[in-house]
Motif scaffolding. Sequence first.
Motif, PDB file in Angstrom:
ATOM      1  N   GLU A   1       1.908   8.375   4.896  1.00 29.67           N
ATOM      2  CA  GLU A   1       3.328   8.680   5.046  1.00 29.67           C
ATOM      3  C   GLU A   1       3.923   9.122   3.711  1.00 29.67           C
ATOM      4  N   THR A   2       3.576   8.387   2.656  1.00 30.07           N
ATOM      5  CA  THR A   2       4.115   8.707   1.338  1.00 30.07           C
ATOM      6  C   THR A   2       3.671  10.096   0.904  1.00 30.07           C
ATOM      7  N   LEU A   3       2.391  10.363   1.129  1.00 30.10           N
ATOM      8  CA  LEU A   3       1.833  11.659   0.753  1.00 30.10           C
ATOM      9  C   LEU A   3       2.563  12.786   1.477  1.00 30.10           C
ATOM     10  N   VAL A   4       2.715  12.620   2.792  1.00 27.79           N
ATOM     11  CA  VAL A   4       3.352  13.680   3.582  1.00 27.79           C
ATOM     12  C   VAL A   4       4.822  13.823   3.199  1.00 27.79           C
ATOM     13  N   ALA A   5       5.503  12.683   3.016  1.00 26.46           N
ATOM     14  CA  ALA A   5       6.905  12.751   2.603  1.00 26.46           C
ATOM     15  C   ALA A   5       7.011  13.484   1.275  1.00 26.46           C
ATOM     16  N   GLY A   6       6.069  13.206   0.376  1.00 27.93           N
ATOM     17  CA  GLY A   6       6.060  13.880  -0.919  1.00 27.93           C
ATOM     18  C   GLY A   6       5.943  15.385  -0.756  1.00 27.93           C
ATOM     19  N   VAL A   7       5.021  15.801   0.117  1.00 27.38           N
ATOM     20  CA  VAL A   7       4.824  17.235   0.324  1.00 27.38           C
ATOM     21  C   VAL A   7       6.093  17.862   0.922  1.00 27.38           C
TER      22      VAL A   7
ATOM     23  N   LEU B   1      -1.788  13.973  10.363  1.00 23.49           N
ATOM     24  CA  LEU B   1      -1.217  14.119   9.019  1.00 23.49           C
ATOM     25  C   LEU B   1      -0.332  12.920   8.709  1.00 23.49           C
ATOM     26  N   GLY B   2       0.342  12.414   9.736  1.00 21.00           N
ATOM     27  CA  GLY B   2       1.243  11.287   9.538  1.00 21.00           C
ATOM     28  C   GLY B   2       0.537   9.949   9.451  1.00 21.00           C
TER      29      GLY B   2
ATOM     30  N   ASP C   1       0.818  -1.211   0.000  1.00 16.62           N
ATOM     31  CA  ASP C   1       0.000   0.000   0.000  1.00 16.62           C
ATOM     32  C   ASP C   1       0.854   1.264   0.000  1.00 16.62           C
ATOM     33  N   PHE C   2       2.135   1.103  -0.449  1.00  9.88           N
ATOM     34  CA  PHE C   2       3.052   2.224  -0.345  1.00  9.88           C
ATOM     35  C   PHE C   2       2.492   3.522  -0.931  1.00  9.88           C
ATOM     36  N   TRP C   3       1.941   3.419  -2.142  1.00 12.05           N
ATOM     37  CA  TRP C   3       1.545   4.652  -2.832  1.00 12.05           C
ATOM     38  C   TRP C   3       0.286   5.279  -2.263  1.00 12.05           C
ATOM     39  N   THR C   4      -0.465   4.525  -1.491  1.00 15.93           N
ATOM     40  CA  THR C   4      -1.688   5.119  -0.955  1.00 15.93           C
ATOM     41  C   THR C   4      -1.543   5.492   0.517  1.00 15.93           C
ATOM     42  N   ARG C   5      -0.366   5.298   1.053  1.00 16.68           N
ATOM     43  CA  ARG C   5      -0.202   5.596   2.477  1.00 16.68           C
ATOM     44  C   ARG C   5      -0.060   7.083   2.733  1.00 16.68           C
TER      45      ARG C   5
ATOM     46  N   THR D   1      -5.936  15.159   5.620  1.00 18.42           N
ATOM     47  CA  THR D   1      -6.924  14.237   6.152  1.00 18.42           C
ATOM     48  C   THR D   1      -8.088  14.070   5.185  1.00 18.42           C
ATOM     49  N   GLY D   2      -8.304  15.084   4.354  1.00 18.80           N
ATOM     50  CA  GLY D   2      -9.446  15.054   3.445  1.00 18.80           C
ATOM     51  C   GLY D   2      -9.254  14.066   2.315  1.00 18.80           C
ATOM     52  N   VAL D   3      -8.048  14.013   1.750  1.00 18.92           N
ATOM     53  CA  VAL D   3      -7.818  13.125   0.604  1.00 18.92           C
ATOM     54  C   VAL D   3      -8.056  11.659   0.988  1.00 18.92           C
ATOM     55  N   PRO D   4      -7.429  11.175   2.078  1.00 20.09           N
ATOM     56  CA  PRO D   4      -7.716   9.775   2.457  1.00 20.09           C
ATOM     57  C   PRO D   4      -9.181   9.563   2.848  1.00 20.09           C
ATOM     58  N   ALA D   5      -9.771  10.546   3.539  1.00 22.47           N
ATOM     59  CA  ALA D   5     -11.165  10.388   3.971  1.00 22.47           C
ATOM     60  C   ALA D   5     -12.080  10.291   2.754  1.00 22.47           C
ATOM     61  N   TYR D   6     -11.836  11.156   1.757  1.00 15.89           N
ATOM     62  CA  TYR D   6     -12.680  11.154   0.570  1.00 15.89           C
ATOM     63  C   TYR D   6     -12.491   9.854  -0.206  1.00 15.89           C
ATOM     64  N   ARG D   7     -11.236   9.414  -0.269  1.00 19.76           N
ATOM     65  CA  ARG D   7     -10.945   8.154  -0.963  1.00 19.76           C
ATOM     66  C   ARG D   7     -11.687   6.991  -0.289  1.00 19.76           C
ATOM     67  N   ALA D   8     -11.645   6.974   1.042  1.00 26.25           N
ATOM     68  CA  ALA D   8     -12.325   5.909   1.784  1.00 26.25           C
ATOM     69  C   ALA D   8     -13.823   5.965   1.546  1.00 26.25           C
ATOM     70  N   LYS D   9     -14.363   7.187   1.512  1.00 24.06           N
ATOM     71  CA  LYS D   9     -15.801   7.344   1.315  1.00 24.06           C
ATOM     72  C   LYS D   9     -16.200   6.835  -0.074  1.00 24.06           C
ATOM     73  N   ARG D  10     -15.389   7.195  -1.067  1.00 22.40           N
ATOM     74  CA  ARG D  10     -15.662   6.736  -2.435  1.00 22.40           C
ATOM     75  C   ARG D  10     -15.597   5.219  -2.514  1.00 22.40           C
ATOM     76  N   ALA D  11     -14.551   4.652  -1.900  1.00 17.49           N
ATOM     77  CA  ALA D  11     -14.374   3.197  -1.937  1.00 17.49           C
ATOM     78  C   ALA D  11     -15.568   2.512  -1.286  1.00 17.49           C
ATOM     79  N   ALA D  12     -16.049   3.081  -0.173  1.00 17.01           N
ATOM     80  CA  ALA D  12     -17.177   2.483   0.532  1.00 17.01           C
ATOM     81  C   ALA D  12     -18.426   2.517  -0.339  1.00 17.01           C
ATOM     82  N   SER D  13     -18.636   3.634  -1.047  1.00 17.83           N
ATOM     83  CA  SER D  13     -19.855   3.736  -1.846  1.00 17.83           C
ATOM     84  C   SER D  13     -19.748   2.862  -3.097  1.00 17.83           C
ATOM     85  N   ARG D  14     -18.515   2.663  -3.594  1.00 19.07           N
ATOM     86  CA  ARG D  14     -18.352   1.772  -4.739  1.00 19.07           C
ATOM     87  C   ARG D  14     -18.647   0.325  -4.337  1.00 19.07           C
ATOM     88  N   ALA D  15     -18.163  -0.031  -3.140  1.00 15.56           N
ATOM     89  CA  ALA D  15     -18.343  -1.411  -2.688  1.00 15.56           C
ATOM     90  C   ALA D  15     -19.830  -1.738  -2.531  1.00 15.56           C
TER      91      ALA D  15
END
Lengths: 333, 498, 337
Positions: free
Chosen positions: A14-20, A267-268, A8-12, A318-332
Motif C-alpha cells: 500500500e505504501t509503495l503504491v501510494a508513493g507512486v 498492485l494493492g 510493517d508500514f514501510w514495507t507494505r 509485484t516484482g519488488v515484494p516478490a524479489y524481497r521475499a525470495k531474498r529473505a527466504a534465501s537469507r533465512a
Amino acid sequence: MTAWLPKDFWTRNETLVAGVVVLFCIIAMLSDPRFLTITTVSDLLRAAIVIGILAVGAMLVLVSGGIDVSFTAIAVFAMYASSVLFLAVWPGAPWPLIFAASIVFGALLGAINGFFIAFMGLPTLIVTLGTLSVFRGFLLTFIGSQRISDLPPAMRDFSRGVLARGTTEAGNFYSIPWAALALLFVIVMTWFILRKTMLGRSIYAIGGSVESARRIGINVRWTQFFVYVYVGALAGLAGIIHGSVGRMADPFSLVGLELSVIAAVVLGGARLIGGYGTLTGTLLGVALIVIVQNSLIVIGIPTTWQSVTIGLLILLGTGVPAYRAKRAASRAG
Amino acid sequence: MSSDHDTAFIDLRAITKRYSGVTALDSVDFTVQPGEAVCLAGENGSGKSTLIKIISGVEPATAGTVSIAGQERPVLNPRISAAAGVMVIFQDFSLFPNLSVAENIAFATQLSKHKRFYKSAVTRDIARSALDRIGVEIDLDVRVETLPVAQKQIVAICRALAAKAQLIIMDEPTTALTEKEVRRLQGIIRMLKEEGVAVIFVSHKLAEVLEVSEKVVVLRNGKKVAEGPASEFDTQSLAHHMTGRDVPEVPPSDVEAGAETLMQVAGLTKAGSFSDISFELKAYEVLGITGLLGSGRTSVAKALFGLVAPDEGTITVDGQVTPTGDPQAASMARIGYVPEDRLTEGLFLSQSILHNVTIGRLDAHSRGGFLDMAGLVAEASDWLKRLKVKAPDVTAPVQSLSGGNQQRVALARWLSRAPRVLILNGPSVGVDVGSKADIHDIIRDLAGQGIGIIVISDDLPELLATCHRILVMRDGRIIDTLDGKSVTEDQLARRLAS
Amino acid sequence: MTPRASKADFTKTPEFRLLIIAVLVFGLMSVLSPDRFLSAQNLTSMAFQFPEFAILALAMTITMMTGGIDLSVVGVANLSAVVAALILTQFSDPSMPAAQSAFWLSLAITAAMCIGAVAGVLNGALVAFFGLPPILATLGSGLVFTGFAIAMTGGSAVMGFPDAVAVIGNGQVWGIPVPLILFAALAVLLHLILTRTAFGLRVSMYGANPLAALYAAIDINRMLLKVYVIAGMFSSIAGLIIMSRANSAKADYGSSYLLLAVLIAVLGGVNPYGGYGRVIGVVLAVLSMQFLSSGLNMLQVSNFARELIWGVLLILVMVINTNALATLRASMTRSPR
C-alpha cells in the motif's frame, strides 16, 4: 516518531503504491498545474467507479484464495439482460428496480461459479475461465448482440443525477455523479463484512489455510459460495452503472478488463495465494491504474505507451515484494 | 474397571473400524480420565490416527460405542465432538498464518457461539485470558506467520483452552521443539492437568512425554497390545510393544585404517546460522552431526549441499574445492543429500518410481539429446532390487509405496550417482521402528563400501547405532566431538542439553 | 509394461476420453451436415484455421507443466508479427524480385523468432530469478509486449507485404496447408521434448514438486528460462501465421486467443498446477474444438454460441476428469445444515 504507524508500514505494498500515486501527481502538477483541479479529479473519479466496484469484488476472491476472471462477463450479462428485460416488460420502471434486477442477475451467475467451486471443488481459475465463455456466449447468442442506446429513461435519469456540479473559476465544468455513492456504499459494506463479521473473518481464514478452516468448523463451502455470489452481485451493480453512465447497453464492453482489474488488486497488496488483501490497497491500485490510463499524457508520456507503462507497473509492483521475499527466504536458509 | 468407565471423560468400547475391507481398528477399548495424560503409541499404520479420527468425530466407527463426558454418542461429527470439549492439535497446528495471534486463539470459540459479528475487543479478551491461564506472554496483534514454532504451538494450545477444551489431543507434539521448549511444554501440560484437562499424546517419539503421562496405550495392527501406567514403560519396552520384536542395534564396525580423507570443511560461517564449522570426513566413515533444533545442524547440512550459501569457508571434496551455495556444483562433486521431509522435499509423489530414482541420471542416459529409456528402466530396476524395494512396477507412482520403501527410493536416487559423500538429514524421521533398523543397516552397509556418510539427527539411539564420530552443535558452533563407540546415550544427552 | 497392460491403462486416461469426444463430435457433425462438413473445402479450411491458436495452446502447455502459465503469448505473437511486418514493409515491396523478397522474408522471420526468444528470456528471468508468480509476471510482460507493438505502429495495422509472405499462412505443400504442417511439426517436437529428453522429464518433475526439484539438484533457473523461451518462440511462429493469414500485423490481433489457449490446454488434460500434461491430449482438444466450431458454423450457429459451447465443454471435462461429482455428493450429505 512513527509509533502510530503499523510496524510493517514501510514495507507494505500500500505504501509503495501510494508513493507512486503521489509521485505521479507531483510530476503531473509540475508539468501541468491544472492537473490537481476538481475537474480532473472528478473525471478520474468517474472513471474509477466501475473499475473500483469490480476490483473490490476481485479482491474478495483473492483474499479467499481463489481467482475470478468471469466477473466482467457477469457485469455485462447482468447489465444487458436487465436492460432488455425492462425494455420489453416495463420501460418506465424506476432505476432502483432495474439496478436491483441487474444485481440479482449478477448474484445468480455468481452462484453458478460458486456451485462449481464450493460444492464441486473445481479449481477457481478453470471454472471462471469456462463461465466467462459461457456467460458471454449465452448473452450474445440468446439475449442479443446489438448495442442498445435507447435505454429505459430511468437509467438516463440516474446518469444525470449528480452529487455536486459546478464550474471552476477557470470555466471548467465538473460533476460528481450519483454513481460515486454506489462505490462508497460498496466500500463501506465490504469493509463491514470483512472487518466486522465472522463471515468476513472466515474469508480471510479460508485464504490463510483451507484445511485449518475446515478443522475449526468454519463452513468453507458456504463461505466460498457467498464470496462468488457477492462478487457476482457487485459485478451486476458495476455493469448496470457502466450501462447507465455510458447511456448505452453494449454487450461487447467490459469483457477484456478482467486482467487489468486483477492487476490493480494485486498492485494493492493482495496475494494470489490468498489470505492477504485490503480495501485501502485495492483502491490505491485502482487509483494508480485509472490515473495511468487517463493522465499519462499529462506527464509527457504519449498514450501509445500506456500499455507498456501499466505492464511495467505490474512487474515492478509485484516484482519488488516478490524479489524481497525470495531474498529473505534465501537469507533465512 | 466399571468405576473407570463411569468417571471416564472418553470411553470407547469395542471400537472397530473397517475401510473397504481393511480393518484399521479391531475391537479396541480406550478410556481417558479427566486430568489424565495418556500416551497413545504405535507405528505408522497401527491405527492410532484412526482412533483419533473417531474420537474427534471426523470418521464414524464401524462398530462399538463412543461416550464423551459420560454420554453415549451414537452420532458424532467434529462439531459435536468439539462442543463436548475434544480439541485436536495437529502436527501442523492448523493455524491461520495471515491472522493475528488473538484471532487465531478466539476464532473457534466465536464460531461455536454462533457469533455473526466480529468484535476485536472480545477477541482480545478471550485470547488474553487463555494466555494468562498458562502464564505465557505473546503479542496479541502480530501475525502468526511471524512466530517461531514453539510459540505457534502455544497459540494452538490456547485456542483449544479458549474453546473450553476438556481433552486436548496432541499429534507429535515435540517433533519440532528444542529441549528447552519441551520443558516448557511439560510445565504447561502439568498446569492443564491440575485444572482437570485431559491430554492424549500421539507420537512415536515418546521419551519426552512419558514423564508427564499417567498411562500408556500401545496399538499395533489395529489392536491394543499394551496398556499400563507410564512408569512401567521406557523407550526400549515401548519399541518392543510397537514392533512386536526387540530391535537389537549393531554398533558400527571400525573405519579401516588409512582410509583416505574425502571431505574437508574449513571455517564455514553464515551470519545468524552457524560459524566456523570445520571437520574432515574419511571414506568408510559415518559422521553424526547433532544438536537441538535451532542449533544450526540443518543449516550446516544444507550448506554442505549448496542449498544455503555460507558467507565464508570452503568445502573440499577429493582435494577439489567445490563452489558453495550451488546444489548443482555439490552434486557434480558427488555429494548427495537426502532431505528430512520425504513427502515435501524428497520425493515427487505423483511421479513414477522410475523418474524419482533416475532424475539425477538423466544426462548420463542421454544419447544425442534423447533419453535411452530402456537404459533408465534397467538402472532403476537394478537399484530397487539392490535396496530390496518391493515395487510392482517402476512406472507406478512413488506415492503407492510404504514410508520405508519411499525412503529407499530417495536413497536410490543419490546412490545411482555413485556419491562420494552422502548427507542424510533425519534418515528415519516418520519411518516406523521396524524400517528404521533396516535403514540403519543400509547406512552401515554403504559406509562399508567406502562412501563417507554424514547423518544429521537428534535421535540419539540412531546416532549411536550408526556413527563413528558425533559432532555436537550449539548456537551455530561445534562444541564437541565425541567418539561414537565409547559415548553413552546419557553422556550424549547431557552434552546436548548443557 | 506389456502392451496389453498399457492399452488397458490408456482407456482410463483423460486423453482417451478426449479421443472419444473428438470422434463423437466429428461423427455428429458428419451426420448433421454430411455434404458440407465432410467436403474437401471444409476440411481444408479447418486445417487453415486452427493451427495459429493451437500453437499458442502448445506454448501454454509447456508453461503449465511447470505449474506456471504464460499470459503473454498473444502479446509476444503480435509483437513478433509487428516487427516482422515492419521489416517487410520497410525493406521490401510487392514488386521486388522473388529472391530478394525471400531474403527479407527470412530476415523478418529470424527477427520475429528472436523477439520470441528474448521475450521468453524476460519471462523466464522474472519467474526464475525474481520469483514473481508466473501469472503476474506474464500478465505484466504481456502488456509490455503489446504496448511496444502499439508504440511501434501507433496502434494501426501494418500491411503491404511481398507475395512470398502468404506462403506461411495460406500455402500448401502436396495439398497440405503449411500452417497445419507447422503445427504438426511443433506438436511432435514438443511431444518429444517432454517425453524423450532429460529437460522434458525435469519439467514434469519440477511441476509435480518444485521443492523436491531443488533438493534433487535440478538447475531450476535454467530449466524455467528454457521453458519460457520455448513458449515465446512458439508464440512467434503463431504470430507469423496470423500475420500471413491476415496479410497484415496489428497489436491487438487474436486477443480472444489468450483465454482460448488456456482453455484448450486445460481441456487437453494439462494440470494447471503442474506436473501432468500430454501433447496428444492438447491436439485432441484442439481438434474437438475445431470440429465443433466448424460444424456449428455449417449449421448456421453464431460464433458466439461456439464460445458458449467451449465454456460448457471445459467445465464438463473438468467435472469428468476430477472427482467433482463425488465431492458434490459428499458436500450434500456432510453439510450439517
